[in-house]
Design a protein around this motif. Sequence first.
Motif, PDB file in Angstrom:
ATOM      1  N   ALA A 138       0.840  -1.215   0.000  1.00 20.80           N
ATOM      2  CA  ALA A 138       0.000   0.000   0.000  1.00 20.80           C
ATOM      3  C   ALA A 138       0.873   1.264   0.000  1.00 20.80           C
ATOM      4  O   ALA A 138       0.579   2.230  -0.712  1.00 20.80           O
ATOM      5  CB  ALA A 138      -0.922  -0.009   1.224  1.00 20.80           C
ATOM      6  N   ARG A 139       1.959   1.246   0.765  1.00 20.95           N
ATOM      7  CA  ARG A 139       2.854   2.419   0.803  1.00 20.95           C
ATOM      8  C   ARG A 139       3.525   2.641  -0.547  1.00 20.95           C
ATOM      9  O   ARG A 139       3.706   3.779  -0.993  1.00 20.95           O
ATOM     10  CB  ARG A 139       3.942   2.233   1.871  1.00 20.95           C
ATOM     11  CG  ARG A 139       3.462   2.543   3.258  1.00 20.95           C
ATOM     12  CD  ARG A 139       4.594   2.496   4.247  1.00 20.95           C
ATOM     13  NE  ARG A 139       5.464   3.671   4.183  1.00 20.95           N
ATOM     14  CZ  ARG A 139       6.409   3.935   5.076  1.00 20.95           C
ATOM     15  NH1 ARG A 139       6.601   3.108   6.080  1.00 20.95           N
ATOM     16  NH2 ARG A 139       7.143   5.008   4.959  1.00 20.95           N
ATOM     17  N   THR A 140       3.906   1.552  -1.184  1.00 21.06           N
ATOM     18  CA  THR A 140       4.569   1.677  -2.493  1.00 21.06           C
ATOM     19  C   THR A 140       3.607   2.289  -3.511  1.00 21.06           C
ATOM     20  O   THR A 140       3.980   3.182  -4.285  1.00 21.06           O
ATOM     21  CB  THR A 140       5.034   0.283  -2.984  1.00 21.06           C
ATOM     22  OG1 THR A 140       5.826  -0.319  -1.961  1.00 21.06           O
ATOM     23  CG2 THR A 140       5.838   0.397  -4.263  1.00 21.06           C
ATOM     24  N   ILE A 141       2.369   1.822  -3.477  1.00 25.13           N
ATOM     25  CA  ILE A 141       1.385   2.341  -4.438  1.00 25.13           C
ATOM     26  C   ILE A 141       1.044   3.797  -4.105  1.00 25.13           C
ATOM     27  O   ILE A 141       0.918   4.635  -5.004  1.00 25.13           O
ATOM     28  CB  ILE A 141       0.139   1.434  -4.453  1.00 25.13           C
ATOM     29  CG1 ILE A 141       0.534   0.079  -5.051  1.00 25.13           C
ATOM     30  CG2 ILE A 141      -0.991   2.068  -5.264  1.00 25.13           C
ATOM     31  CD1 ILE A 141      -0.400  -1.034  -4.735  1.00 25.13           C
ATOM     32  N   ALA A 142       0.936   4.099  -2.812  1.00 29.23           N
ATOM     33  CA  ALA A 142       0.653   5.487  -2.425  1.00 29.23           C
ATOM     34  C   ALA A 142       1.774   6.421  -2.907  1.00 29.23           C
ATOM     35  O   ALA A 142       1.535   7.541  -3.334  1.00 29.23           O
ATOM     36  CB  ALA A 142       0.500   5.589  -0.908  1.00 29.23           C
ATOM     37  N   ARG A 143       3.013   5.923  -2.869  1.00 29.80           N
ATOM     38  CA  ARG A 143       4.163   6.765  -3.229  1.00 29.80           C
ATOM     39  C   ARG A 143       4.361   6.859  -4.746  1.00 29.80           C
ATOM     40  O   ARG A 143       4.586   7.929  -5.294  1.00 29.80           O
ATOM     41  CB  ARG A 143       5.425   6.197  -2.568  1.00 29.80           C
ATOM     42  CG  ARG A 143       6.696   6.959  -2.833  1.00 29.80           C
ATOM     43  CD  ARG A 143       6.690   8.299  -2.084  1.00 29.80           C
ATOM     44  NE  ARG A 143       7.963   8.969  -2.225  1.00 29.80           N
ATOM     45  CZ  ARG A 143       8.317   9.689  -3.297  1.00 29.80           C
ATOM     46  NH1 ARG A 143       7.493   9.830  -4.294  1.00 29.80           N
ATOM     47  NH2 ARG A 143       9.509  10.246  -3.351  1.00 29.80           N
ATOM     48  N   PHE A 144       4.282   5.682  -5.441  1.00 24.99           N
ATOM     49  CA  PHE A 144       4.666   5.663  -6.857  1.00 24.99           C
ATOM     50  C   PHE A 144       3.555   5.177  -7.801  1.00 24.99           C
ATOM     51  O   PHE A 144       3.763   5.109  -9.007  1.00 24.99           O
ATOM     52  CB  PHE A 144       5.912   4.809  -7.066  1.00 24.99           C
ATOM     53  CG  PHE A 144       7.177   5.418  -6.490  1.00 24.99           C
ATOM     54  CD1 PHE A 144       7.525   6.731  -6.767  1.00 24.99           C
ATOM     55  CD2 PHE A 144       8.030   4.668  -5.700  1.00 24.99           C
ATOM     56  CE1 PHE A 144       8.698   7.293  -6.266  1.00 24.99           C
ATOM     57  CE2 PHE A 144       9.205   5.222  -5.192  1.00 24.99           C
ATOM     58  CZ  PHE A 144       9.539   6.535  -5.469  1.00 24.99           C
ATOM     59  N   GLY A 145       2.415   4.734  -7.260  1.00 23.07           N
ATOM     60  CA  GLY A 145       1.246   4.485  -8.112  1.00 23.07           C
ATOM     61  C   GLY A 145       1.056   3.083  -8.646  1.00 23.07           C
ATOM     62  O   GLY A 145      -0.048   2.728  -9.059  1.00 23.07           O
ATOM     63  N   ARG A 146       2.094   2.256  -8.697  1.00 23.50           N
ATOM     64  CA  ARG A 146       1.962   0.916  -9.262  1.00 23.50           C
ATOM     65  C   ARG A 146       3.167   0.062  -8.850  1.00 23.50           C
ATOM     66  O   ARG A 146       4.101   0.581  -8.219  1.00 23.50           O
ATOM     67  CB  ARG A 146       1.835   0.960 -10.786  1.00 23.50           C
ATOM     68  CG  ARG A 146       2.948   1.758 -11.459  1.00 23.50           C
ATOM     69  CD  ARG A 146       2.694   1.987 -12.932  1.00 23.50           C
ATOM     70  NE  ARG A 146       2.840   0.754 -13.684  1.00 23.50           N
ATOM     71  CZ  ARG A 146       1.872   0.240 -14.462  1.00 23.50           C
ATOM     72  NH1 ARG A 146       0.719   0.867 -14.584  1.00 23.50           N
ATOM     73  NH2 ARG A 146       2.061  -0.874 -15.126  1.00 23.50           N
ATOM     74  N   ILE A 147       3.145  -1.211  -9.204  1.00 23.04           N
ATOM     75  CA  ILE A 147       4.323  -2.072  -8.989  1.00 23.04           C
ATOM     76  C   ILE A 147       4.514  -2.924 -10.247  1.00 23.04           C
ATOM     77  O   ILE A 147       3.755  -3.852 -10.496  1.00 23.04           O
ATOM     78  CB  ILE A 147       4.162  -3.002  -7.768  1.00 23.04           C
ATOM     79  CG1 ILE A 147       3.966  -2.193  -6.481  1.00 23.04           C
ATOM     80  CG2 ILE A 147       5.395  -3.907  -7.621  1.00 23.04           C
ATOM     81  CD1 ILE A 147       3.695  -3.046  -5.243  1.00 23.04           C
TER      82      ILE A 147
END
Length: 254
Positions: free
Chosen positions: A71-80
């Motif tokens: 969730a933090r990664t998506i909040a920061r950069f939008g996708r994985i």
Amino acid sequence: MHDRVALVTGGSRGIGADVVRALARDGTRVFFTYANAAGAAHALVAELGEATVACAQSDVGDPAAHEPLVARTIARFGRIDTLVNNAGIFAENPFDGDDFAAWRAGWKRTFDVNLFGAVDLAYVAMQQMRAQDVVAHGVRGRVINVASRAAHRGEMTFADYGASKAALVNFTKSIARGCARAGIVAFAVAPGFIETDMATETLAESGPAIRGDIPSGRVGGPDEVASIVAFLASGGADYATGTTIDVNGASYVR
Ligand code: NAP
């Protein structure tokens, strides 16, 4: 690769830090984790720039950590686009010890971090990948697992480590076959001895014997693993999904 995002575990030191550098050099934005080395992690963010790289403390052996991390990664950069399961631990755990509790604890901790950490984080990250657009050749996401030469050898004094990495290689094959139709590809990279903190003690004790066993005559550098991970993340090897790349100076050729 400029719109791509990678999540890398254990990016504060060693192979993981060079993976973060290699991906960032390719224009990928990278969210990486560390266990304890906050200083090294934040120094790496400063080196590469906060616009491109971010980090968080997250114990990969803690199942409760994965959903908040994704969730933090998506909040920061939008996708994985790419998950690199790099974090790992290594300790000797010989057969001829006399402490059964220590033997058992070694197996459990090694599997919790090296195998279940990767398995569980992949499960959560792939939920996100499946929801994303196709980026190329039907691919929505890539999982790259850092295994080890130990996966293949039958290690004599760290069977737990070797078995955890063997399971990770097999898990990679399962993602490749089981998630292909969902647009997910998976690879493993299996390094031999690499000059990092993890190998320092063993190399100090047995360096000449280890180097003597490597036809290339030298221990590898973390950048030599990172360049392969970056290539796999680039999409250039997507049709080779399910495979493991050995990076060991020909010390174990299969
Ligand atoms: P390293 O220098 O010891 O670095 C380990 C990294 O993993 C650090 O960033 C560490 O974070 C992180 N980490 C450790 N336990 C963690 C946990 N529970 N949760 C989150 N992060 C954790 O190791 P390395 O040599 O770069 O190894 C990287 C990978 O390559 C591992 O999977 C290892 O098994 C594999 N490998 C290494 C070699 C070798 O010879 N070096 C050979 C074959 C395979 P902190 O900095 O915060 O502690």
